[in-house]
Design an enzyme around this catalytic site. Structure first.
Site, PDB file in Angstrom:
ATOM      1  N   LEU A 168     -26.329   5.943 -41.972  1.00 27.74           N
ATOM      2  CA  LEU A 168     -25.048   6.542 -42.362  1.00 27.74           C
ATOM      3  C   LEU A 168     -23.893   5.921 -41.600  1.00 27.74           C
ATOM      4  O   LEU A 168     -24.000   5.664 -40.410  1.00 27.74           O
ATOM      5  CB  LEU A 168     -25.022   8.035 -42.010  1.00 27.74           C
ATOM      6  CG  LEU A 168     -26.099   8.961 -42.530  1.00 27.74           C
ATOM      7  CD1 LEU A 168     -25.848  10.365 -42.001  1.00 27.74           C
ATOM      8  CD2 LEU A 168     -26.101   8.940 -44.036  1.00 27.74           C
ATOM      9  N   LYS A 227     -33.493  -1.065 -37.571  1.00 27.99           N
ATOM     10  CA  LYS A 227     -32.236  -0.348 -37.313  1.00 27.99           C
ATOM     11  C   LYS A 227     -31.362  -1.099 -36.304  1.00 27.99           C
ATOM     12  O   LYS A 227     -30.181  -1.349 -36.540  1.00 27.99           O
ATOM     13  CB  LYS A 227     -32.546   1.060 -36.800  1.00 27.99           C
ATOM     14  CG  LYS A 227     -31.357   1.835 -36.309  1.00 27.99           C
ATOM     15  CD  LYS A 227     -30.357   2.143 -37.411  1.00 27.99           C
ATOM     16  CE  LYS A 227     -29.027   2.574 -36.833  1.00 27.99           C
ATOM     17  NZ  LYS A 227     -28.122   3.138 -37.792  1.00 27.99           N
ATOM     18  N   ASN A 231     -27.531  -3.087 -37.073  1.00 26.20           N
ATOM     19  CA  ASN A 231     -26.248  -2.910 -36.397  1.00 26.20           C
ATOM     20  C   ASN A 231     -25.834  -4.171 -35.649  1.00 26.20           C
ATOM     21  O   ASN A 231     -24.653  -4.521 -35.611  1.00 26.20           O
ATOM     22  CB  ASN A 231     -26.293  -1.702 -35.456  1.00 26.20           C
ATOM     23  CG  ASN A 231     -26.063  -0.401 -36.222  1.00 26.20           C
ATOM     24  OD1 ASN A 231     -25.877  -0.424 -37.439  1.00 26.20           O
ATOM     25  ND2 ASN A 231     -26.077   0.719 -35.537  1.00 26.20           N
ATOM     26  N   CYS A 283     -21.645   3.526 -32.396  1.00 21.29           N
ATOM     27  CA  CYS A 283     -22.902   2.826 -32.669  1.00 21.29           C
ATOM     28  C   CYS A 283     -22.875   1.345 -32.314  1.00 21.29           C
ATOM     29  O   CYS A 283     -23.620   0.908 -31.440  1.00 21.29           O
ATOM     30  CB  CYS A 283     -23.294   3.017 -34.121  1.00 21.29           C
ATOM     31  SG  CYS A 283     -23.610   4.750 -34.485  1.00 21.29           S
ATOM     32  N   ARG A 350     -14.582   7.695 -30.101  1.00 15.12           N
ATOM     33  CA  ARG A 350     -15.493   7.112 -29.108  1.00 15.12           C
ATOM     34  C   ARG A 350     -15.487   5.589 -29.250  1.00 15.12           C
ATOM     35  O   ARG A 350     -15.650   5.061 -30.340  1.00 15.12           O
ATOM     36  CB  ARG A 350     -16.914   7.655 -29.307  1.00 15.12           C
ATOM     37  CG  ARG A 350     -17.033   9.128 -28.930  1.00 15.12           C
ATOM     38  CD  ARG A 350     -18.392   9.687 -29.261  1.00 15.12           C
ATOM     39  NE  ARG A 350     -18.669   9.662 -30.693  1.00 15.12           N
ATOM     40  CZ  ARG A 350     -19.829  10.006 -31.232  1.00 15.12           C
ATOM     41  NH1 ARG A 350     -20.809  10.398 -30.465  1.00 15.12           N
ATOM     42  NH2 ARG A 350     -19.993   9.953 -32.535  1.00 15.12           N
TER      43      ARG A 350
HETATM   44  C1  UDX Z   1     -22.342   1.778 -38.154  1.00 11.71           C
HETATM   45  C2  UDX Z   1     -23.266   1.191 -39.236  1.00 11.71           C
HETATM   46  O1  UDX Z   1     -22.465   0.569 -40.239  1.00 11.71           O
HETATM   47  C3  UDX Z   1     -24.146   2.285 -39.832  1.00 11.71           C
HETATM   48  O2  UDX Z   1     -25.040   1.740 -40.775  1.00 11.71           O
HETATM   49  C4  UDX Z   1     -24.925   2.954 -38.709  1.00 11.71           C
HETATM   50  O3  UDX Z   1     -25.715   4.001 -39.199  1.00 11.71           O
HETATM   51  C5  UDX Z   1     -23.974   3.482 -37.653  1.00 11.71           C
HETATM   52  O4  UDX Z   1     -23.128   2.426 -37.172  1.00 11.71           O
HETATM   53  P1  UDX Z   1     -20.089   3.201 -38.151  1.00 11.71           P
HETATM   54  O5  UDX Z   1     -20.176   3.234 -36.667  1.00 11.71           O
HETATM   55  O6  UDX Z   1     -19.743   4.451 -38.870  1.00 11.71           O
HETATM   56  O7  UDX Z   1     -21.473   2.692 -38.796  1.00 11.71           O
HETATM   57  O8  UDX Z   1     -18.965   2.126 -38.503  1.00 11.71           O
HETATM   58  P2  UDX Z   1     -18.873   0.789 -39.367  1.00 11.71           P
HETATM   59  O9  UDX Z   1     -18.368   1.088 -40.710  1.00 11.71           O
HETATM   60  O10 UDX Z   1     -20.103   0.002 -39.266  1.00 11.71           O
HETATM   61  O11 UDX Z   1     -17.698   0.043 -38.569  1.00 11.71           O
HETATM   62  C6  UDX Z   1     -17.874  -0.282 -37.189  1.00 11.71           C
HETATM   63  C7  UDX Z   1     -16.655  -0.925 -36.620  1.00 11.71           C
HETATM   64  O12 UDX Z   1     -16.495  -2.250 -37.123  1.00 11.71           O
HETATM   65  C8  UDX Z   1     -15.341  -0.207 -36.918  1.00 11.71           C
HETATM   66  O13 UDX Z   1     -14.574  -0.154 -35.743  1.00 11.71           O
HETATM   67  C9  UDX Z   1     -14.681  -1.090 -37.957  1.00 11.71           C
HETATM   68  O14 UDX Z   1     -13.275  -1.003 -37.902  1.00 11.71           O
HETATM   69  C10 UDX Z   1     -15.162  -2.459 -37.530  1.00 11.71           C
HETATM   70  N1  UDX Z   1     -15.160  -3.452 -38.626  1.00 11.71           N
HETATM   71  C11 UDX Z   1     -15.994  -3.269 -39.694  1.00 11.71           C
HETATM   72  C12 UDX Z   1     -14.352  -4.575 -38.553  1.00 11.71           C
HETATM   73  O15 UDX Z   1     -13.612  -4.767 -37.590  1.00 11.71           O
HETATM   74  N2  UDX Z   1     -14.407  -5.488 -39.567  1.00 11.71           N
HETATM   75  C13 UDX Z   1     -15.196  -5.340 -40.637  1.00 11.71           C
HETATM   76  O16 UDX Z   1     -15.195  -6.225 -41.502  1.00 11.71           O
HETATM   77  C14 UDX Z   1     -16.024  -4.198 -40.714  1.00 11.71           C
END
Ligand code: UDX
Length: 457
Positions: A168, A227, A231, A283, A350
């Site tokens: 998620l 997993k 990430n 994450c 966070r």
């Molecule tokens: C992530 C994983 O995507 C998800 O599958 C896992 O279960 C939990 O960790 P999340 O932490 O909700 O999810 O955020 P995500 O959408 O992955 O974005 C992470 C970070 O990367 C954000 O700060 C976002 O701004 C940054 N990001 C994302 C970028 O800077 N550029 C991008 O192209 C994509």
């Protein structure tokens, strides 16, 4: 299957993974009982208040409570006693040396061990280093024997452990739950694999999809690595494009076009190629460090992850430098910061880039006017308002009142809808530093703004 009649699923830990999962399962028709060590949080949930912002969560919580499909137990032990399947969704925070702190997993295991009465399936959903599920299994055997003299003389208690990692994303958690790309089930037990497949089957029935397309059944160790590797790969993509963005910026190329050109190759794909101020959240940053630490513990060279991490840390320096270059001197300048959550769609701060940006700009004597559609409450507990150094504004436009610059940190869609002509009239100097390449440089400049994006000419 008889096992499914009157099945209750326990969810231990009602955070960003546990609560959407519990409510999603309840919506699929299962009886779900949740528990959380934080009593105030558990009470709030039982009274229908979601402890964090996640689109659609409030509604689903009310629905789950109203139908009785979702209930909150007074503690983990009570949830364990009532459930046949127990999903462990507790946090695995980062320790000082980068490794994952597994004490909450271990503690959930002991609670379950003390309440083993007949077959139970223990499902590890939290993100954990490889071999954690194995350790959990051993720990449950040890503690259940110690607790119960009946099963102590060599007879193993009846349970299975499976690793079923959660993918998620915050901000789209429910969508992700109901439309999974894949469901990874790591277990050595056919009974456990069958049980979990049956639990998720309604997802596929609803969507008219075939479960086989999404189910990946593996060993527990493999599931745990899937997993962490997922990430780590996403983080690597972001750091990769940020590295390329720096070269674009130095040579007059445009990273958004480079990303588009790259992403059309199906082997690369278009996602996670948005350059900006780097990845944050609970994450990605901690998971790449934990992945690296577990590799190091096994003598495997994961220095690539070091680079991914340090490229990401340097994004904040680069952003501050961009602001400095634009303003010459930061001290005494009034700057509006748009976006405080680590990404749109959540109030989670966070490991958000905004936290470092605010700390750095305050240390340099800037006067900050902050705005976020959801995360201002969270931010204020960490950075209380102290005018004129730190002011919280109700709207993006009012944050920009009289400022020398707007710095866009998080790409909330509403920032794309701000009336730029009016904005220009309210700012002291029409200057925008766009840390997420959200705006169209030509359009913004044509309205008389000075504009700086990331990796763009
Ligand atoms: C992530 C994983 O995507 C998800 O599958 C896992 O279960 C939990 O960790 P999340 O932490 O909700 O999810 O955020 P995500 O959408 O992955 O974005 C992470 C970070 O990367 C954000 O700060 C976002 O701004 C940054 N990001 C994302 C970028 O800077 N550029 C991008 O192209 C994509």
């Amino acid at each position: 299957m008889d096992e499914l009649k009157d099945l209750t699923i326990g969810v231990i830990g009602l955070g960003h993974v546990g609560l959407p999962t519990a409510l999603g399962l309840a919506d699929l028709g299962w009886s779900v009982v949740g528990a959380d060590d934080d009593d105030a949080k558990a009470r709030g949930i039982a009274e229908g208040r979601a402890p964090f912002y996640e689109p659609g969560l409030d509604l689903l919580l009310r629905k789950g409570l109203d139908t009785g499909k979702f209930q909150v137990a007074p503690n983990g032990a009570a949830a364990a006693r009532r459930s046949t399947v127990l999903m462990v969704c507790v946090g695995t925070p980062q320790r000082e040396n980068g490794s994952a702190d597994l004490s909450r997993i271990e503690s959930a295991g002991r609670t379950i061990a003390a309440n083993l009465d007949g077959y139970k399936l223990i499902v590890e959903k939290s993100t954990t280093p490889v071999q954690t599920a194995d350790r959990l299994r051993q720990s449950i055997i040890r503690y259940s024997r110690r607790r119960s003299p009946d099963t102590g003389n060599g007879a193993a208690p009846e349970f299975d452990v499976a690793a079923n990692p959660e993918f998620l994303r915050e901000g789209t958690a429910l969508d992700d739950f109901f439309n999974p790309d894949r469901i990874v089930i790591g277990t050595a037990s056919q009974r456990a694999a069958d049980l979990l497949s049956r639990i998720y089957q309604p997802l596929f029935d609803r969507a008219g999809r075939k479960a086989e397309e999404a189910l990946v059944v593996t060993s527990v160790n493999t599931a745990e690595i899937i997993k962490h590797a997922s990430n780590a790969f996403l983080a690597s993509k972001v750091s990769f494009i940020n590295m390329v963005a720096d070269l674009c910026e130095a040579t007059g190329a445009d990273v958004t076009d480079v990303a588009h050109g790259l992403g059309l190759d199906p082997r690369i794909g278009p996602h996670f190629l948005e350059a900006g101020i780097g990845f944050g959240g609970y994450c990605l940053p901690k998971d790449i460090r934990a992945f690296q630490k577990v590799a190091q513990d096994h003598g495997v060279d994961f220095s690539l992850m070091n680079e991914v991490d340090s490229i990401n840390r340097r994004r904040i320096d680069a952003f501050i430098e961009k602001i400095r270059k634009a303003l010459w001197v930061i001290r005494g300048k009034s700057i509006a910061l748009w976006g405080l959550s680590f990404k749109p769609g959540t109030n989670d701060i966070r490991d958000a880039p905004s936290v470092s940006v605010v700390e750095r700009l305050m240390a340099e004597g800037a006067l900050l006017r902050l705005h976020d559609p959801q995360a201002m409450g969270e931010f204020q507990t960490r950075f209380p308002a102290s005018p004129p150094q730190l002011v919280y504004a109700d709207t993006a436009e009012s944050a920009a009142e009289g400022v020398d610059a707007v710095a866009l940190v998080t790409e909330w869609p509403e920032y794309g809808e701000v009336d730029l002509r009016r904005l220009r009239g309210r700012m002291s100097i029409p200057l925008i530093i766009d840390g997420r390449n959200m705006m169209d440089p030509e359009a913004v400049r044509s309205l008389g703004f000075e504009y700086y994006g990331v990796g763009r000419p």
